[in-house]
Enzyme design. Sequence first.
Site, short mmCIF file in Angstrom:
data_model
loop_
_atom_site.label_atom_id
_atom_site.label_comp_id
_atom_site.label_asym_id
_atom_site.label_seq_id
_atom_site.Cartn_x
_atom_site.Cartn_y
_atom_site.Cartn_z
N SER A 36 0.82 -1.19 0.00
CA SER A 36 0.00 0.00 0.00
C SER A 36 0.87 1.27 0.00
CB SER A 36 -0.95 -0.05 1.20
OG SER A 36 -1.91 0.96 1.16
N ASP B 150 -8.46 -3.71 -7.17
CA ASP B 150 -8.05 -3.05 -5.92
C ASP B 150 -8.66 -1.65 -5.87
OD1 ASP B 150 -6.76 -1.88 -3.76
OD2 ASP B 150 -4.75 -2.52 -4.37
N HIS C 231 -6.88 -5.61 -1.29
CA HIS C 231 -5.77 -4.66 -1.21
C HIS C 231 -4.72 -5.29 -0.30
CE1 HIS C 231 -3.70 -0.83 -1.02
NE2 HIS C 231 -3.77 -0.82 0.30
#
Length: 529
Positions: A214, A434, A463
């Site tokens: 991320s 995502d 994610h």
Amino acid sequence: MRQRAAVLCGAAVIAAGTVTAVPADASAPRPAHPASAAPAAGLHWEECATEDYPTLQCASLEVPLDHARPHGRRITLALSRVPHTAKTYQGPLLVNPGGPGGSGLTLAGFVASSLPAKVAAQYDVVGFDPRGVGRSSPALDCRPGHFDPVRPDSVPHTPDVERANLARAESFADACGDKYADVLPYIDTVDAARDVDAIRAALGAERLSYFGYSYGTYLGAVYARLYPQHVRRLVLDSVVGPDDVWYDANLNQDLAFNDRHRAFLAWIAGHDAAYGLGTDPERVETAWYAMRAALAKRPAGGKVGASELEDTYLPGGYYNGYWPYLAEAFAAYVNDADSGPLVEAYENFGATDAAGDNGYSVYTAVQCRDAGWPRDWDEWRDDSWDLYEKAPFMVWNNAWYNAPCAFWPTGPRKPVDVANGELPPVLLFQATGDAATPYEGGVSAHRLLRGSALVVEEGGGNHGITLSGNDCLDEHLAAYLTDGTVPHGDGGEADAVCPALPDPEPLESKAASTSSRGSTLHALLGHRG
């Protein structure tokens, strides 16, 4: 940045406490790989084992608050590691869960235990709390209780509601400026990347391997841009679009999260026997927004209003393993007028605790400092209403989450151009659906990081996709960490494609259990990036 419920996710927590100095293990194997470096220098490790991660160790490292003034004020970073055990030692593998504002201490244990044992044994898997986070010092907490319920409705249908939300955002920015005026100019991705290099030096490594999820992908890309000569291997999972930092990135999220929320509602429609909300996804969607409207007038349990409902269902956009729990709460409220499961879901998925307050404080500090944000609220209002017409699920919730940046007390940096042709092969992972870091960001990073390889999870919407149960993805990860092998495609966007795992089943089904590794990972990654 909210902490998920341990009862559902089984996330281990490192015991709090001050790290004391203990001698480093003098019997540890010496580096054997030519890219490895000398034994750890300047760090003293002590045991901080948990039930899940019994070999975890912790240490602390002082770094300059301002790296341009190395002899000035110092701050402290909290570190963790699982030491290597193999004779072949490939150096440190630094891991980061994203955020910004996520704690990485427990992630080291998770990664070390989730990689194939023969791969993990060749690395010191090192986690850290970035500056401002968790057990690092100082740890930011600008306005404790900022997310306490019940907040104003996120959708500003009246001027009074808009003013109330604006007042909350401005008061948060003011509180940060009042409490941390001397620190905020140094809470950003560039300074965090310089901290990463200080960790590398303290570990005695000439080059560092890095594995980020991320926001951690952006931190890794910025580190690689600043210190390409110190990068050995670089894994980026669920990649931040490096061209969109940060205002545009949040607008792009709004569209993607709406799509993902509708996928969840369609999944409910596909399991009408379990939830009784109808077989038509549009009917289910209508029921969800009717629930939202009812909660805006009468919050469930005195704590779940419209904004808190959005907070509760947002995690379903990050990880479909939460869908059965969220669906049960939805069905109980609509079919049985029972708000108890909804309140429980909010407490498990949506409520913000002290760690969440800290994470949000760092999130805003980094995002507001990293790049310029509109200072004219009219621009935010116009963009948000335009998007709301197309994607109502989280547009305004996300706008208020980031709105302190319109009032932030420190000026912005210029975003880092992460384009890089000086690195060894880099391995990227991206799911096509995502929502938090939309697919296009992975494609863009693949283009900018010359010589990188992109592994795509086709049809996936989660994610954070490696080490969460997809063996195809994990085989690519293990091969890369073993000897640097990356897949080579035929010139298209992807160098390798893996099919997504199936969506979960309702809880009463024998097939309802989701990957325990996936649940644990997503507890560690948190929300909002």
